[in-house]
Design a protein around this motif. Sequence first.
Motif, PDB file in Angstrom:
ATOM      1  N   MET A  60     -80.539 -32.371  53.863  1.00  0.00           N
ATOM      2  CA  MET A  60     -79.199 -32.667  52.997  1.00  0.00           C
ATOM      3  C   MET A  60     -78.470 -31.265  53.119  1.00  0.00           C
ATOM      4  O   MET A  60     -78.938 -30.158  52.874  1.00  0.00           O
ATOM      5  CB  MET A  60     -79.799 -32.911  51.759  1.00  0.00           C
ATOM      6  N   ALA A  61     -77.091 -31.385  53.179  1.00  0.00           N
ATOM      7  CA  ALA A  61     -76.203 -30.263  52.799  1.00  0.00           C
ATOM      8  C   ALA A  61     -75.149 -30.605  51.707  1.00  0.00           C
ATOM      9  O   ALA A  61     -74.782 -31.600  51.545  1.00  0.00           O
ATOM     10  CB  ALA A  61     -75.520 -30.091  54.217  1.00  0.00           C
ATOM     11  N   THR A  62     -75.012 -29.574  51.153  1.00  0.00           N
ATOM     12  CA  THR A  62     -73.872 -29.832  50.068  1.00  0.00           C
ATOM     13  C   THR A  62     -72.890 -28.634  50.173  1.00  0.00           C
ATOM     14  O   THR A  62     -73.100 -27.550  50.752  1.00  0.00           O
ATOM     15  CB  THR A  62     -74.673 -29.472  48.656  1.00  0.00           C
ATOM     16  N   ARG A  63     -71.774 -28.989  49.669  1.00  0.00           N
ATOM     17  CA  ARG A  63     -70.871 -27.630  49.767  1.00  0.00           C
ATOM     18  C   ARG A  63     -70.512 -27.169  48.280  1.00  0.00           C
ATOM     19  O   ARG A  63     -70.720 -27.987  47.264  1.00  0.00           O
ATOM     20  CB  ARG A  63     -69.384 -28.274  50.121  1.00  0.00           C
ATOM     21  N   GLU A  64     -70.379 -25.885  48.174  1.00  0.00           N
ATOM     22  CA  GLU A  64     -70.118 -25.211  47.073  1.00  0.00           C
ATOM     23  C   GLU A  64     -68.729 -25.115  46.419  1.00  0.00           C
ATOM     24  O   GLU A  64     -67.626 -25.444  47.261  1.00  0.00           O
ATOM     25  CB  GLU A  64     -70.357 -23.599  47.108  1.00  0.00           C
ATOM     26  N   GLY A  65     -68.403 -24.870  45.171  1.00  0.00           N
ATOM     27  CA  GLY A  65     -66.846 -25.019  44.799  1.00  0.00           C
ATOM     28  C   GLY A  65     -66.457 -26.122  44.375  1.00  0.00           C
ATOM     29  O   GLY A  65     -67.049 -27.200  44.158  1.00  0.00           O
ATOM     30  N   ASN A  66     -65.010 -26.338  44.199  1.00  0.00           N
ATOM     31  CA  ASN A  66     -64.420 -27.501  43.713  1.00  0.00           C
ATOM     32  C   ASN A  66     -64.525 -28.662  44.846  1.00  0.00           C
ATOM     33  O   ASN A  66     -64.621 -28.327  46.131  1.00  0.00           O
ATOM     34  CB  ASN A  66     -62.845 -27.270  43.694  1.00  0.00           C
ATOM     35  N   ALA A  67     -64.655 -29.763  44.168  1.00  0.00           N
ATOM     36  CA  ALA A  67     -64.715 -31.037  45.118  1.00  0.00           C
ATOM     37  C   ALA A  67     -63.560 -31.426  45.605  1.00  0.00           C
ATOM     38  O   ALA A  67     -63.128 -32.440  45.541  1.00  0.00           O
ATOM     39  CB  ALA A  67     -65.367 -32.230  44.159  1.00  0.00           C
ATOM     40  N   ASN A  68     -62.970 -30.634  46.556  1.00  0.00           N
ATOM     41  CA  ASN A  68     -61.832 -31.143  47.500  1.00  0.00           C
ATOM     42  C   ASN A  68     -62.424 -31.425  48.846  1.00  0.00           C
ATOM     43  O   ASN A  68     -62.652 -30.476  49.752  1.00  0.00           O
ATOM     44  CB  ASN A  68     -60.689 -29.827  47.837  1.00  0.00           C
ATOM     45  N   THR A  69     -62.626 -32.925  48.978  1.00  0.00           N
ATOM     46  CA  THR A  69     -63.304 -33.230  50.169  1.00  0.00           C
ATOM     47  C   THR A  69     -62.727 -32.731  51.724  1.00  0.00           C
ATOM     48  O   THR A  69     -63.567 -32.309  52.361  1.00  0.00           O
ATOM     49  CB  THR A  69     -63.069 -34.827  50.143  1.00  0.00           C
ATOM     50  N   ALA A  70     -61.408 -32.610  51.606  1.00  0.00           N
ATOM     51  CA  ALA A  70     -60.937 -31.998  52.921  1.00  0.00           C
ATOM     52  C   ALA A  70     -60.992 -30.740  53.196  1.00  0.00           C
ATOM     53  O   ALA A  70     -61.153 -30.264  54.549  1.00  0.00           O
ATOM     54  CB  ALA A  70     -59.443 -32.239  53.000  1.00  0.00           C
ATOM     55  N   ARG A  71     -61.534 -29.944  52.262  1.00  0.00           N
ATOM     56  CA  ARG A  71     -61.522 -28.456  52.511  1.00  0.00           C
ATOM     57  C   ARG A  71     -63.043 -28.238  53.362  1.00  0.00           C
ATOM     58  O   ARG A  71     -63.971 -28.522  52.836  1.00  0.00           O
ATOM     59  CB  ARG A  71     -61.724 -27.507  51.104  1.00  0.00           C
ATOM     60  N   GLY A  72     -62.893 -27.596  54.539  1.00  0.00           N
ATOM     61  CA  GLY A  72     -63.997 -27.485  55.251  1.00  0.00           C
ATOM     62  C   GLY A  72     -64.673 -28.590  55.816  1.00  0.00           C
ATOM     63  O   GLY A  72     -65.728 -28.392  56.153  1.00  0.00           O
ATOM     64  N   GLY A  93     -64.586 -30.659  58.511  1.00  0.00           N
ATOM     65  CA  GLY A  93     -64.935 -30.480  60.036  1.00  0.00           C
ATOM     66  C   GLY A  93     -66.332 -29.817  60.053  1.00  0.00           C
ATOM     67  O   GLY A  93     -67.293 -30.341  60.803  1.00  0.00           O
ATOM     68  N   GLU A  94     -66.240 -28.588  59.410  1.00  0.00           N
ATOM     69  CA  GLU A  94     -67.497 -27.810  59.503  1.00  0.00           C
ATOM     70  C   GLU A  94     -68.623 -28.360  58.712  1.00  0.00           C
ATOM     71  O   GLU A  94     -69.717 -28.119  59.104  1.00  0.00           O
ATOM     72  CB  GLU A  94     -67.180 -26.218  58.996  1.00  0.00           C
ATOM     73  N   PHE A  95     -68.633 -29.172  57.734  1.00  0.00           N
ATOM     74  CA  PHE A  95     -69.397 -29.691  56.800  1.00  0.00           C
ATOM     75  C   PHE A  95     -70.011 -30.819  57.829  1.00  0.00           C
ATOM     76  O   PHE A  95     -71.139 -30.802  57.758  1.00  0.00           O
ATOM     77  CB  PHE A  95     -68.627 -30.353  55.709  1.00  0.00           C
ATOM     78  N   VAL A  96     -69.138 -31.645  58.444  1.00  0.00           N
ATOM     79  CA  VAL A  96     -69.650 -32.662  59.341  1.00  0.00           C
ATOM     80  C   VAL A  96     -70.532 -32.192  60.546  1.00  0.00           C
ATOM     81  O   VAL A  96     -71.716 -32.609  60.888  1.00  0.00           O
ATOM     82  CB  VAL A  96     -68.566 -33.541  59.742  1.00  0.00           C
ATOM     83  N   THR A  97     -70.089 -30.847  60.931  1.00  0.00           N
ATOM     84  CA  THR A  97     -71.007 -30.241  61.933  1.00  0.00           C
ATOM     85  C   THR A  97     -72.403 -29.757  61.573  1.00  0.00           C
ATOM     86  O   THR A  97     -73.352 -30.063  62.064  1.00  0.00           O
ATOM     87  CB  THR A  97     -70.023 -29.098  62.842  1.00  0.00           C
ATOM     88  N   GLN A  98     -72.271 -29.106  60.317  1.00  0.00           N
ATOM     89  CA  GLN A  98     -73.452 -28.721  59.636  1.00  0.00           C
ATOM     90  C   GLN A  98     -74.375 -29.936  59.367  1.00  0.00           C
ATOM     91  O   GLN A  98     -75.533 -29.767  59.751  1.00  0.00           O
ATOM     92  CB  GLN A  98     -72.937 -28.060  58.087  1.00  0.00           C
ATOM     93  N   VAL A  99     -74.125 -31.032  58.842  1.00  0.00           N
ATOM     94  CA  VAL A  99     -74.798 -32.277  58.397  1.00  0.00           C
ATOM     95  C   VAL A  99     -75.446 -32.739  59.790  1.00  0.00           C
ATOM     96  O   VAL A  99     -76.755 -32.976  59.724  1.00  0.00           O
ATOM     97  CB  VAL A  99     -74.054 -33.401  57.783  1.00  0.00           C
ATOM     98  N   ILE A 100     -74.745 -32.885  60.973  1.00  0.00           N
ATOM     99  CA  ILE A 100     -75.397 -33.263  62.231  1.00  0.00           C
ATOM    100  C   ILE A 100     -76.249 -32.461  62.783  1.00  0.00           C
ATOM    101  O   ILE A 100     -77.132 -32.520  63.157  1.00  0.00           O
ATOM    102  CB  ILE A 100     -74.175 -33.057  63.300  1.00  0.00           C
ATOM    103  N   ASN A 101     -75.972 -30.814  62.539  1.00  0.00           N
ATOM    104  CA  ASN A 101     -76.859 -29.984  63.126  1.00  0.00           C
ATOM    105  C   ASN A 101     -78.250 -29.919  62.378  1.00  0.00           C
ATOM    106  O   ASN A 101     -79.263 -29.912  62.699  1.00  0.00           O
ATOM    107  CB  ASN A 101     -76.257 -28.662  63.076  1.00  0.00           C
ATOM    108  N   ASN A 102     -78.070 -30.136  61.091  1.00  0.00           N
ATOM    109  CA  ASN A 102     -79.318 -30.097  60.121  1.00  0.00           C
ATOM    110  C   ASN A 102     -80.037 -31.324  60.227  1.00  0.00           C
ATOM    111  O   ASN A 102     -81.177 -31.270  60.329  1.00  0.00           O
ATOM    112  CB  ASN A 102     -79.021 -30.147  58.600  1.00  0.00           C
TER     113      ASN A 102
END
Length: 102
Positions: free
Chosen positions: A1-13, A15-24
């Motif tokens: 499971m991966a989560t992002r820090e900061g404001n819930a702005n879905t578009a921010r980062g 692409g990198e988030f998707v890559t991180q989830v796949i790699n995890n």
Amino acid sequence: MATREGNANTARGAGEFVTQVINNARAAGATGEITMRFDSGFFSRAVRDAASAGNTRFCITTRMSKRLKGIISDIQEDAWTSIPYWLEGGADVAEVKYRQKQ
């Protein structure tokens, strides 16, 4: 499971988030096909490219536009497939190729 820090702005980062989830998922031992579903907040080239690069099957919903309404209205009746859905009467889905204008 991966989560992002900061404001819930879905578009921010996204692409990198998707890559991180796949790699995890792979690092945790997932060896089969990965299928991802994104809501309209993830509708971007960065997400599409990251999911494609990760060799996943994916679906991204989008906001309705005049152009998309036209594409949907052109779908032939026999192209629709009924699926179970939580709303009474179910739902129908159809697959179309859609490419954003460059």
